[in-house]
Design a protein around this motif. Structure first.
Motif, PDB file in Angstrom:
ATOM      1  N   VAL A 204     -29.213   4.818  11.747  1.00  0.00           N
ATOM      2  CA  VAL A 204     -30.024   4.934  12.964  1.00  0.00           C
ATOM      3  C   VAL A 204     -31.483   5.208  12.600  1.00  0.00           C
ATOM      4  CG1 VAL A 204     -28.206   5.562  14.581  1.00  0.00           C
ATOM      5  CG2 VAL A 204     -29.259   7.351  13.182  1.00  0.00           C
ATOM      6  N   PRO A 205     -32.132   4.295  11.876  1.00  0.00           N
ATOM      7  CA  PRO A 205     -33.519   4.529  11.471  1.00  0.00           C
ATOM      8  C   PRO A 205     -34.450   4.634  12.672  1.00  0.00           C
ATOM      9  CG  PRO A 205     -32.911   2.237  11.139  1.00  0.00           C
ATOM     10  CD  PRO A 205     -31.646   2.968  11.475  1.00  0.00           C
ATOM     11  N   ALA A 211     -32.407   7.697   8.512  1.00  0.00           N
ATOM     12  CA  ALA A 211     -31.622   8.486   9.460  1.00  0.00           C
ATOM     13  C   ALA A 211     -30.221   7.910   9.638  1.00  0.00           C
ATOM     14  CB  ALA A 211     -32.338   8.557  10.800  1.00  0.00           C
ATOM     15  N   LEU A 212     -29.245   8.813   9.711  1.00  0.00           N
ATOM     16  CA  LEU A 212     -27.842   8.444   9.874  1.00  0.00           C
ATOM     17  C   LEU A 212     -27.216   9.220  11.019  1.00  0.00           C
ATOM     18  CD1 LEU A 212     -26.638   8.780   6.149  1.00  0.00           C
ATOM     19  CD2 LEU A 212     -27.278   6.654   7.309  1.00  0.00           C
ATOM     20  N   ALA A 213     -26.254   8.597  11.676  1.00  0.00           N
ATOM     21  CA  ALA A 213     -25.349   9.305  12.572  1.00  0.00           C
ATOM     22  C   ALA A 213     -23.960   9.219  11.951  1.00  0.00           C
ATOM     23  CB  ALA A 213     -25.357   8.689  13.964  1.00  0.00           C
ATOM     24  N   ASN A 247     -34.072   0.808  19.023  1.00  0.00           N
ATOM     25  CA  ASN A 247     -32.853   0.051  18.736  1.00  0.00           C
ATOM     26  C   ASN A 247     -31.706   0.978  18.349  1.00  0.00           C
ATOM     27  OD1 ASN A 247     -31.458  -2.578  18.200  1.00  0.00           O
ATOM     28  ND2 ASN A 247     -31.356  -1.722  16.138  1.00  0.00           N
ATOM     29  N   SER A 248     -32.007   2.015  17.578  1.00  0.00           N
ATOM     30  CA  SER A 248     -30.962   2.931  17.112  1.00  0.00           C
ATOM     31  C   SER A 248     -30.327   3.709  18.255  1.00  0.00           C
ATOM     32  CB  SER A 248     -31.551   3.896  16.081  1.00  0.00           C
ATOM     33  OG  SER A 248     -31.888   3.219  14.893  1.00  0.00           O
ATOM     34  N   ILE A 249     -31.139   4.179  19.193  1.00  0.00           N
ATOM     35  CA  ILE A 249     -30.557   4.951  20.290  1.00  0.00           C
ATOM     36  C   ILE A 249     -29.746   4.049  21.222  1.00  0.00           C
ATOM     37  CG2 ILE A 249     -32.248   6.796  20.133  1.00  0.00           C
ATOM     38  CD1 ILE A 249     -33.703   5.651  22.536  1.00  0.00           C
ATOM     39  N   GLU A 277     -27.192   7.912  26.990  1.00  0.00           N
ATOM     40  CA  GLU A 277     -27.636   6.878  27.923  1.00  0.00           C
ATOM     41  C   GLU A 277     -28.941   7.295  28.589  1.00  0.00           C
ATOM     42  OE1 GLU A 277     -24.107   6.644  30.331  1.00  0.00           O
ATOM     43  OE2 GLU A 277     -23.346   4.932  29.175  1.00  0.00           O
ATOM     44  N   ASP A 278     -29.036   8.597  28.935  1.00  0.00           N
ATOM     45  CA  ASP A 278     -30.300   9.111  29.493  1.00  0.00           C
ATOM     46  C   ASP A 278     -31.443   8.911  28.515  1.00  0.00           C
ATOM     47  OD1 ASP A 278     -28.752   9.991  31.626  1.00  0.00           O
ATOM     48  OD2 ASP A 278     -28.658  12.066  30.929  1.00  0.00           O
ATOM     49  N   LEU A 279     -31.148   9.094  27.235  1.00  0.00           N
ATOM     50  CA  LEU A 279     -32.158   8.965  26.180  1.00  0.00           C
ATOM     51  C   LEU A 279     -32.745   7.563  26.157  1.00  0.00           C
ATOM     52  CD1 LEU A 279     -33.209  10.782  23.712  1.00  0.00           C
ATOM     53  CD2 LEU A 279     -31.619   9.448  22.328  1.00  0.00           C
TER      54      LEU A 279
END
Length: 325
Positions: A204-205, A211-213, A247-249, A277-279
């Motif tokens: 999730v860059p 960045a990783l999830a 894109n990541s979110i 989803e709010d994000l």
């Protein structure tokens, strides 16, 4: 929580902020990080008593422990996730006190470390561990090789930034982030088997390029690192990219129907899945110009602040201008 003065490093300058929800800028006032009322959510969780008084540990799901550092303005949270064969430590915190001592109290299983990203407040304890997985990315490799010297992190150990009474043995004149050795490289979609639990890595860059999830699909659990938490989300460092973050979110929000809990890396350990989803909706509104920034003389002139009901964003204005069509 009482108003608190904090320091944050940005663009080679030391920025002075006030922490009301932590990581939230406003005017400067005096504070004392030793005199804190812990966030209300912690009172609703099962606390696990440990010997090290710098950390607070909470059971947040079956065989999942949040390891919080509430006495520093970062209020960072690392997570210990247990299988029946191995354990995974997602982030290692500030490195001000031994997180390994906490981990060994919680489990006797062999432990592998994975970082949500390699900002210093998430890799401080890496040097204590031998088994560390990471992306083979230049940003990650640089942090592993070099750590971060005292001059880059000295603001974390000022009177305004942490409770020194909790760490009487810490030498604040030499505090630094130590280098560490990566033992195995991983990629997007890599599966990590812990025995009866399998975790999947999701790249999730955006906040950082590495960045990783971490997704436990079977149990509906997602660890988001600094890509999402319920406080001002920092998107102002040189390595931040707003388009890749957007894109990541979106990728994470698509998981919402399959999630039971979301575990962020700051402030409070559990968030509702619908916040993802709010994000996306909120961030889209920023980039398309329909959401206006707050105006305040108390905020650094290089940063725009966008407030929403459950979180906000602190975004470098230069990045915003670059993101416009």
């Amino acid at each position: 929580m009482k108003a608190q003065k904090i320091f944050a490093y940005f663009g080679g300058l030391l920025l002075l902020f006030l922490c009301v929800n932590c990581r939230n800028p406003a005017k400067t006032v005096d504070m004392d990080w030793c005199d804190q009322t812990l966030r209300a959510q912690f009172n609703q969780l099962e606390e696990v008593k440990i010997k090290n008084s710098w950390f607070k540990v909470y059971k947040v799901d079956t065989d999942v422990y949040a390891i919080a550092e509430p006495y520093n303005f970062q209020e960072v949270i690392s997570y210990l996730i247990l299988g029946d064969k191995k354990a995974l430590l997602f982030d290692t915190g500030m490195g001000m006190s031994s997180i390994k001592s906490v981990v060994t109290e919680l489990t006797t299983l062999p432990v592998v470390v994975l970082n949500s990203h390699t900002h210093y407040d998430h890799i401080g304890g890496n040097h204590e561990f031998e088994n560390i997985m990471a992306l083979k990315h230049p940003f990650t490799l640089g942090r592993a090789k070099n750590g971060m010297p005292h001059k880059r992190v000295q603001h974390e150990v000022t009177r305004e930034a942490f409770c020194a009474k909790k760490l009487p043995a810490l030498d604040t004149s030499t505090y630094n982030i130590k280098s560490f050795i990566i033992s195995k490289y991983i990629k997007d979609s890599t599966a990590i088997a812990l025995g009866n639990r399998t975790l999947k890595i999701i790249a999730v860059p955006g906040h950082t390029p590495d960045a990783l999830a971490l997704w436990d699909e079977e149990n509906g659990l997602l660890w988001t690192g600094d890509t999402f938490y319920e406080a001002p989300i920092w998107l102002f460092d040189p390595e931040t990219n707003l388009q890749t973050y957007q894109n990541s979110i979106r990728i994470l929000a698509q998981l919402t129907p399959n999630l039971n809990k979301v575990f962020p890396a700051h402030n409070t350990p559990i968030a509702a899945p619908e916040r993802l989803e709010d994000l996306v909706v909120a961030f889209n509104a920023i980039l398309d110009g329909s959401k206006q920034a707050e105006t305040s003389n108390d905020i650094n002139a290089k940063i725009s602040v966008f407030k929403f009901p459950h979180f906000s964003f602190m975004i470098r204005k230069e990045l915003l201008s670059q993101s416009k069509p």
